[in-house]
Design a protein around this motif. Sequence first.
Motif, PDB file in Angstrom:
ATOM      1  N   ASN A  15     -46.664  40.734  80.347  1.00  0.00           N
ATOM      2  CA  ASN A  15     -46.851  42.099  80.519  1.00  0.00           C
ATOM      3  C   ASN A  15     -45.936  43.054  79.868  1.00  0.00           C
ATOM      4  N   ARG A  16     -45.028  42.174  79.021  1.00  0.00           N
ATOM      5  CA  ARG A  16     -43.926  43.036  78.111  1.00  0.00           C
ATOM      6  C   ARG A  16     -44.569  42.765  76.924  1.00  0.00           C
ATOM      7  N   ASP A  17     -45.765  42.325  76.507  1.00  0.00           N
ATOM      8  CA  ASP A  17     -46.289  42.067  75.266  1.00  0.00           C
ATOM      9  C   ASP A  17     -45.549  41.473  74.287  1.00  0.00           C
ATOM     10  N   ILE A  18     -45.016  40.319  75.013  1.00  0.00           N
ATOM     11  CA  ILE A  18     -43.957  39.219  74.099  1.00  0.00           C
ATOM     12  C   ILE A  18     -44.601  37.887  74.182  1.00  0.00           C
ATOM     13  N   LEU A  19     -44.367  37.279  73.076  1.00  0.00           N
ATOM     14  CA  LEU A  19     -44.992  35.938  72.899  1.00  0.00           C
ATOM     15  C   LEU A  19     -43.743  34.993  72.877  1.00  0.00           C
ATOM     16  N   PHE A  51     -36.446  39.968  67.837  1.00  0.00           N
ATOM     17  CA  PHE A  51     -36.940  39.697  69.305  1.00  0.00           C
ATOM     18  C   PHE A  51     -36.723  40.738  70.256  1.00  0.00           C
ATOM     19  N   ASP A  52     -37.091  40.386  71.220  1.00  0.00           N
ATOM     20  CA  ASP A  52     -36.994  41.091  72.443  1.00  0.00           C
ATOM     21  C   ASP A  52     -35.991  40.427  73.477  1.00  0.00           C
ATOM     22  N   HIS A  53     -34.720  40.955  73.697  1.00  0.00           N
ATOM     23  CA  HIS A  53     -33.509  40.085  74.356  1.00  0.00           C
ATOM     24  C   HIS A  53     -33.180  40.640  75.487  1.00  0.00           C
ATOM     25  N   GLU A  54     -34.387  41.020  76.292  1.00  0.00           N
ATOM     26  CA  GLU A  54     -34.123  41.613  77.838  1.00  0.00           C
ATOM     27  C   GLU A  54     -33.451  40.509  78.647  1.00  0.00           C
ATOM     28  N   GLU A  55     -32.486  41.105  79.267  1.00  0.00           N
ATOM     29  CA  GLU A  55     -31.437  40.246  80.113  1.00  0.00           C
ATOM     30  C   GLU A  55     -32.285  39.505  81.041  1.00  0.00           C
ATOM     31  N   GLY A  56     -31.974  38.075  81.097  1.00  0.00           N
ATOM     32  CA  GLY A  56     -32.636  37.099  82.005  1.00  0.00           C
ATOM     33  C   GLY A  56     -34.133  36.619  81.651  1.00  0.00           C
ATOM     34  N   LYS A  57     -34.442  36.993  80.420  1.00  0.00           N
ATOM     35  CA  LYS A  57     -35.608  36.734  79.841  1.00  0.00           C
ATOM     36  C   LYS A  57     -35.456  35.648  78.593  1.00  0.00           C
ATOM     37  N   GLU A  58     -36.423  34.704  78.445  1.00  0.00           N
ATOM     38  CA  GLU A  58     -36.423  33.928  77.170  1.00  0.00           C
ATOM     39  C   GLU A  58     -36.657  34.953  75.798  1.00  0.00           C
ATOM     40  N   GLU A  59     -36.124  34.462  74.610  1.00  0.00           N
ATOM     41  CA  GLU A  59     -36.467  35.229  73.622  1.00  0.00           C
ATOM     42  C   GLU A  59     -38.080  35.224  73.362  1.00  0.00           C
ATOM     43  N   GLY A  60     -38.577  36.251  72.748  1.00  0.00           N
ATOM     44  CA  GLY A  60     -39.842  36.429  72.325  1.00  0.00           C
ATOM     45  C   GLY A  60     -40.215  37.376  71.025  1.00  0.00           C
ATOM     46  N   ILE A  61     -41.220  37.123  70.622  1.00  0.00           N
ATOM     47  CA  ILE A  61     -41.643  37.866  69.564  1.00  0.00           C
ATOM     48  C   ILE A  61     -42.502  39.060  70.040  1.00  0.00           C
ATOM     49  N   SER A  62     -42.496  40.231  69.639  1.00  0.00           N
ATOM     50  CA  SER A  62     -43.718  41.246  69.864  1.00  0.00           C
ATOM     51  C   SER A  62     -44.975  40.769  69.426  1.00  0.00           C
ATOM     52  N   ARG A  63     -45.827  41.489  69.988  1.00  0.00           N
ATOM     53  CA  ARG A  63     -47.412  41.230  69.370  1.00  0.00           C
ATOM     54  C   ARG A  63     -47.382  41.815  68.261  1.00  0.00           C
ATOM     55  N   ALA A  64     -46.697  43.260  68.095  1.00  0.00           N
ATOM     56  CA  ALA A  64     -46.949  43.766  66.937  1.00  0.00           C
ATOM     57  C   ALA A  64     -46.144  43.192  65.727  1.00  0.00           C
ATOM     58  N   VAL A  65     -45.031  42.641  66.139  1.00  0.00           N
ATOM     59  CA  VAL A  65     -44.368  41.897  64.917  1.00  0.00           C
ATOM     60  C   VAL A  65     -44.689  40.721  64.565  1.00  0.00           C
TER      61      VAL A  65
END
Length: 196
Positions: A123-127, A164-178
Amino acid sequence: MNFFKGLLYGREIDGHPAIETPNWNNIVKTSVFKLDELQNIFGRYCKICLEDGLISLARFMSQPEVASCPFAAMAFSHEMESAKSDHLNFSHYVRILDKLSPLSSALEKVEYMFDVLQIDFDNRDILEKGELSIMLKSLLGGSMSQIQLDGIVESIWDNLEESFDHEEGKEEGISRAVLTEHLCSLDLQNFITVQF
């Protein structure tokens, strides 16, 4: 003769008894193909369809140029799932060829790949890295070793690390757009294009 020349310059086929004449206006509006191209594609379809006027995965993949595209069988299976059928009609056939055509943009191809492979951006649009690995294995799995696949995943991950999206407590991920932008720039598109 290459695939598209076969489609575009192939001889016209008289109507197949089980196939209704397509609504050309509707198909032209939603396709990258022109009317004369679609009519020749219809002739090609009539040559390979079953007696009921539908096409099976085996018949679809019997076209050498389609069989050489690693993504083609997955695209056909996705259309079968959408149609809730083991066989597809001419409209589905055109939709697949449309997406696999060199006339479709890299962006359209990547978005279609996400759809077909059912890539689950959260739901954060992150892979996440594991999902990227699964996606690329689905796409490239038969054409390279696990070591090569891991190398591609690491390369993509390293090249895009700053985004990368480095939201606290979340695994790193790549945004869909990037990721979409990056995949559009890679040769991975060749795996989702029928070379004509």
